[in-house]
Design a protein around this motif. Structure first.
Motif, short mmCIF file in Angstrom:
data_model
loop_
_atom_site.label_atom_id
_atom_site.label_comp_id
_atom_site.label_asym_id
_atom_site.label_seq_id
_atom_site.Cartn_x
_atom_site.Cartn_y
_atom_site.Cartn_z
N ARG A 129 -49.16 33.80 0.57
CA ARG A 129 -48.53 34.78 1.47
C ARG A 129 -47.08 34.40 1.76
NH1 ARG A 129 -52.49 35.69 6.62
NH2 ARG A 129 -54.43 35.34 5.52
N TRP A 130 -46.89 33.10 2.05
CA TRP A 130 -45.56 32.64 2.44
C TRP A 130 -44.57 32.72 1.28
CZ3 TRP A 130 -43.23 32.73 6.68
CH2 TRP A 130 -42.04 32.02 6.88
N ILE A 131 -45.00 32.33 0.12
CA ILE A 131 -44.13 32.41 -1.06
C ILE A 131 -43.78 33.87 -1.34
CG2 ILE A 131 -44.07 32.08 -3.57
CD1 ILE A 131 -45.77 29.51 -3.03
N LYS A 132 -44.75 34.76 -1.24
CA LYS A 132 -44.50 36.19 -1.45
C LYS A 132 -43.46 36.70 -0.45
CE LYS A 132 -46.62 40.70 -1.03
NZ LYS A 132 -47.50 41.35 -0.10
N THR A 133 -43.61 36.34 0.81
CA THR A 133 -42.67 36.76 1.84
C THR A 133 -41.25 36.31 1.51
OG1 THR A 133 -44.37 36.72 3.55
CG2 THR A 133 -42.10 36.54 4.31
N ASN A 134 -41.12 35.05 1.13
CA ASN A 134 -39.80 34.52 0.80
C ASN A 134 -39.23 35.18 -0.45
OD1 ASN A 134 -39.00 31.76 2.42
ND2 ASN A 134 -41.16 32.25 2.51
N TRP A 135 -40.06 35.40 -1.45
CA TRP A 135 -39.61 36.05 -2.68
C TRP A 135 -39.14 37.48 -2.40
CZ3 TRP A 135 -37.59 35.14 -7.07
CH2 TRP A 135 -37.51 36.14 -8.04
#
Length: 162
Positions: A129-135
């Protein structure tokens, strides 16, 4: 002749004992801030309530598993883009709907160190979730932010002056 543990080992053991006796709540399964003036714990949700999991600063394995149960029951996992810094919407940058990277790291890393597959899967899901948000933020704004809105795909966090 009985030898004493080194100074730092004794200090760490005393610190662990103090953390558990003052901050740990076995019924709730987390560590809570303690108010020295009112002699009471502050039971609102914050990711930092699980900081001892990340620091591996607890004496019994079941404490880590209780912390996973606490996190799952807190309502903080219901947001698509990270765990909010709190569940209170005060308008301040340290409250909902904001999520800060160090707190996400602490949760993900701490959960990944626990022995249960459930905790490891939760860590993996939170990391995704966090990587997706940052991407998404990088793609949309060509930027990275200090905090993110847990409800908006890649949307930067916000705060208002009081």
């Amino acid at each position: 002749m009985v030898t004493q543990p080194p100074l730092y080992e004794r200090a760490a053991a005393r610190r662990l004992e103090a953390i558990e006796s003052v901050l740990w709540d076995a019924e709730r399964g987390a560590w809570f801030d303690y108010n020295l003036v009112t002699h009471s714990k502050h039971f609102e949700f914050y990711p930092s309530n699980l900081a001892p999991v990340w620091a591996q600063c607890y004496s019994r394995p079941e404490m880590g598993e209780k912390a996973v149960h606490y996190l799952k029951g807190s309502g903080a996992l219901h947001y698509p883009n990270g765990v909010p810094t709190s569940l209170r919407e005060s308008g301040q940058q340290w409250d909902y709907p904001n999520a800060w990277p160090p707190l996400q790291h602490m949760l993900i890393d701490g959960l990944s160190k626990l022995p249960s597959d459930d905790a490891k899967q939760l860590a993996f899901d939170l990391a995704q979730r966090w990587i997706k948000t940052n991407w998404l933020a990088y793609e949309k704004y060509d930027a990275m932010f200090e905090k993110y809105d847990v409800n908006g795909d890649g949307k930067p966090g916000r705060w208002r002056r009081i």
